[in-house]
Design a protein around this motif. Structure first.
Motif, PDB file in Angstrom:
ATOM      1  N   LEU A   1      46.291  43.204  38.195  1.00  0.00           N
ATOM      2  CA  LEU A   1      44.957  43.702  38.501  1.00  0.00           C
ATOM      3  C   LEU A   1      43.948  43.304  37.428  1.00  0.00           C
ATOM      4  CD1 LEU A   1      45.916  47.309  39.618  1.00  0.00           C
ATOM      5  CD2 LEU A   1      45.339  45.388  41.101  1.00  0.00           C
ATOM      6  N   PHE A   2      44.425  43.049  36.229  1.00  0.00           N
ATOM      7  CA  PHE A   2      43.543  42.698  35.114  1.00  0.00           C
ATOM      8  C   PHE A   2      43.226  41.209  35.160  1.00  0.00           C
ATOM      9  CE2 PHE A   2      46.108  46.245  33.175  1.00  0.00           C
ATOM     10  CZ  PHE A   2      45.108  47.200  33.293  1.00  0.00           C
ATOM     11  N   ASN A   3      41.962  40.894  35.025  1.00  0.00           N
ATOM     12  CA  ASN A   3      41.550  39.493  35.029  1.00  0.00           C
ATOM     13  C   ASN A   3      40.362  39.335  34.095  1.00  0.00           C
ATOM     14  OD1 ASN A   3      40.706  36.908  35.494  1.00  0.00           O
ATOM     15  ND2 ASN A   3      40.693  37.069  37.719  1.00  0.00           N
ATOM     16  N   LEU A   4      40.642  38.937  32.868  1.00  0.00           N
ATOM     17  CA  LEU A   4      39.584  38.808  31.861  1.00  0.00           C
ATOM     18  C   LEU A   4      38.634  37.652  32.147  1.00  0.00           C
ATOM     19  CD1 LEU A   4      41.615  39.640  28.628  1.00  0.00           C
ATOM     20  CD2 LEU A   4      40.019  41.107  29.860  1.00  0.00           C
ATOM     21  N   LYS A   5      38.946  36.860  33.154  1.00  0.00           N
ATOM     22  CA  LYS A   5      38.022  35.788  33.548  1.00  0.00           C
ATOM     23  C   LYS A   5      36.861  36.339  34.377  1.00  0.00           C
ATOM     24  CE  LYS A   5      41.428  32.127  33.348  1.00  0.00           C
ATOM     25  NZ  LYS A   5      42.195  31.126  34.084  1.00  0.00           N
ATOM     26  N   ARG A   6      37.022  37.537  34.880  1.00  0.00           N
ATOM     27  CA  ARG A   6      35.936  38.186  35.615  1.00  0.00           C
ATOM     28  C   ARG A   6      35.036  38.871  34.577  1.00  0.00           C
ATOM     29  NH1 ARG A   6      37.793  41.239  40.820  1.00  0.00           N
ATOM     30  NH2 ARG A   6      35.764  40.465  41.472  1.00  0.00           N
ATOM     31  N   PRO A   7      33.768  38.522  34.497  1.00  0.00           N
ATOM     32  CA  PRO A   7      32.897  39.040  33.432  1.00  0.00           C
ATOM     33  C   PRO A   7      32.886  40.561  33.305  1.00  0.00           C
ATOM     34  CG  PRO A   7      31.790  37.271  34.600  1.00  0.00           C
ATOM     35  CD  PRO A   7      33.066  37.557  35.354  1.00  0.00           C
ATOM     36  N   HIS A   8      32.844  41.270  34.429  1.00  0.00           N
ATOM     37  CA  HIS A   8      32.809  42.734  34.332  1.00  0.00           C
ATOM     38  C   HIS A   8      34.100  43.278  33.727  1.00  0.00           C
ATOM     39  CE1 HIS A   8      34.553  41.979  38.328  1.00  0.00           C
ATOM     40  NE2 HIS A   8      35.217  43.102  38.158  1.00  0.00           N
ATOM     41  N   GLN A   9      35.244  42.643  34.020  1.00  0.00           N
ATOM     42  CA  GLN A   9      36.483  43.108  33.409  1.00  0.00           C
ATOM     43  C   GLN A   9      36.570  42.709  31.938  1.00  0.00           C
ATOM     44  OE1 GLN A   9      40.285  42.860  35.240  1.00  0.00           O
ATOM     45  NE2 GLN A   9      39.501  43.275  37.301  1.00  0.00           N
TER      46      GLN A   9
ATOM     47  N   VAL B 221      20.903  49.525  26.156  1.00  0.00           N
ATOM     48  CA  VAL B 221      21.274  48.331  26.933  1.00  0.00           C
ATOM     49  C   VAL B 221      22.791  48.258  27.124  1.00  0.00           C
ATOM     50  CG1 VAL B 221      21.347  45.792  26.883  1.00  0.00           C
ATOM     51  CG2 VAL B 221      19.214  46.996  26.372  1.00  0.00           C
ATOM     52  N   ILE B 222      23.571  48.446  26.048  1.00  0.00           N
ATOM     53  CA  ILE B 222      25.027  48.334  26.214  1.00  0.00           C
ATOM     54  C   ILE B 222      25.577  49.498  27.045  1.00  0.00           C
ATOM     55  CG2 ILE B 222      25.383  46.890  24.178  1.00  0.00           C
ATOM     56  CD1 ILE B 222      26.547  49.283  22.732  1.00  0.00           C
ATOM     57  N   SER B 223      24.900  50.642  27.009  1.00  0.00           N
ATOM     58  CA  SER B 223      25.342  51.780  27.817  1.00  0.00           C
ATOM     59  C   SER B 223      25.045  51.553  29.295  1.00  0.00           C
ATOM     60  CB  SER B 223      24.679  53.061  27.325  1.00  0.00           C
ATOM     61  OG  SER B 223      25.080  53.345  26.001  1.00  0.00           O
ATOM     62  N   VAL B 224      23.848  51.106  29.609  1.00  0.00           N
ATOM     63  CA  VAL B 224      23.491  50.831  31.003  1.00  0.00           C
ATOM     64  C   VAL B 224      24.357  49.690  31.550  1.00  0.00           C
ATOM     65  CG1 VAL B 224      21.642  50.013  32.530  1.00  0.00           C
ATOM     66  CG2 VAL B 224      21.164  51.775  30.807  1.00  0.00           C
ATOM     67  N   PHE B 225      24.533  48.648  30.747  1.00  0.00           N
ATOM     68  CA  PHE B 225      25.411  47.546  31.138  1.00  0.00           C
ATOM     69  C   PHE B 225      26.821  48.074  31.406  1.00  0.00           C
ATOM     70  CE2 PHE B 225      28.524  44.328  29.796  1.00  0.00           C
ATOM     71  CZ  PHE B 225      28.252  43.331  30.728  1.00  0.00           C
ATOM     72  N   GLY B 226      27.274  49.021  30.594  1.00  0.00           N
ATOM     73  CA  GLY B 226      28.606  49.597  30.739  1.00  0.00           C
ATOM     74  C   GLY B 226      28.796  50.345  32.041  1.00  0.00           C
ATOM     75  N   ILE B 227      27.726  50.953  32.552  1.00  0.00           N
ATOM     76  CA  ILE B 227      27.826  51.648  33.838  1.00  0.00           C
ATOM     77  C   ILE B 227      28.283  50.653  34.905  1.00  0.00           C
ATOM     78  CG2 ILE B 227      26.517  52.808  35.664  1.00  0.00           C
ATOM     79  CD1 ILE B 227      24.756  54.002  33.362  1.00  0.00           C
ATOM     80  N   TRP B 228      27.679  49.488  34.897  1.00  0.00           N
ATOM     81  CA  TRP B 228      28.055  48.449  35.868  1.00  0.00           C
ATOM     82  C   TRP B 228      29.461  47.921  35.589  1.00  0.00           C
ATOM     83  CZ3 TRP B 228      28.921  43.246  34.588  1.00  0.00           C
ATOM     84  CH2 TRP B 228      29.225  42.420  35.677  1.00  0.00           C
ATOM     85  N   ALA B 229      29.715  47.488  34.343  1.00  0.00           N
ATOM     86  CA  ALA B 229      30.998  46.848  34.005  1.00  0.00           C
ATOM     87  C   ALA B 229      32.172  47.804  34.206  1.00  0.00           C
ATOM     88  CB  ALA B 229      30.968  46.327  32.571  1.00  0.00           C
TER      89      ALA B 229
END
Length: 161
Positions: A6-14, A58-66
């Motif tokens: 399930l883990f895929n570090l090639k996917r930016p959000h992961q 910014v890193i917190s809001v970005f984290g909501i998505w990621a």
């Protein structure tokens, strides 16, 4: 099914949600994930206070998505490998602190304490708020609690700055 598939570090959000891969540590992924904040702390330590706050937002809001998207991929609300919330929380803890090994250590210990113990409103957020916002919210609040405690220790002279 093998969970690692399930883990895929090639996917930016992961890649970000898993703290550049630190969340994949076999033991204490949250602790390892917290260390992933260090490059951001060192990179911004001489920025003005207002810019450090903007960066934290910014890193917190970005984290909501990621974190939300990574949780969806994994099918688990707050999988232990999702550690971007720890990155944001520790970064928040260190806002405005003069950096030394003492401040980094005390900030780290304070943040891990509030993140693990989850007193009062932190526990409430952790239990009641879901999705990417829920994953981030309790650690952001733990970071704010830790920031207040760290700054109080500095102000009363218990840390040498």
């Amino acid at each position: 099914m093998n969970k690692n598939r399930l883990f895929n570090l090639k996917r930016p959000h992961q890649f970000f949600g898993l703290g550049f891969g630190t969340g994949l540590a076999p033991k204490a992924p949250g602790t390892f994930g917290t260390f992933a904040a260090l490059p951001f702390i060192f990179m911004t330590m001489y920025y003005p206070l207002w810019l450090q706050i903007v960066f934290a937002v910014v890193i917190s809001v970005f984290g909501i998505w990621a974190c939300g998207k990574t949780a969806d991929d994994l099918g688990v609300h707050d999988h232990p490998a999702i550690v971007w919330d720890e990155v944001a929380g520790y970064y928040i803890t260190m806002i405005g602190a003069a950096l030394s090994w003492q401040s980094l250590l005390v900030g780290f210990l304070l943040f891990r304490f509030f993140d693990i113990v989850k007193p009062g409103p932190i526990r409430m957020l952790d239990k009641r708020v879901h999705g990417g916002f829920g994953i981030m919210a309790d650690d952001v609040l733990a970071g704010i609690f830790s920031l207040i405690c760290l700054q109080a220790l500095i102000k009363v002279g218990l840390l040498p700055f």
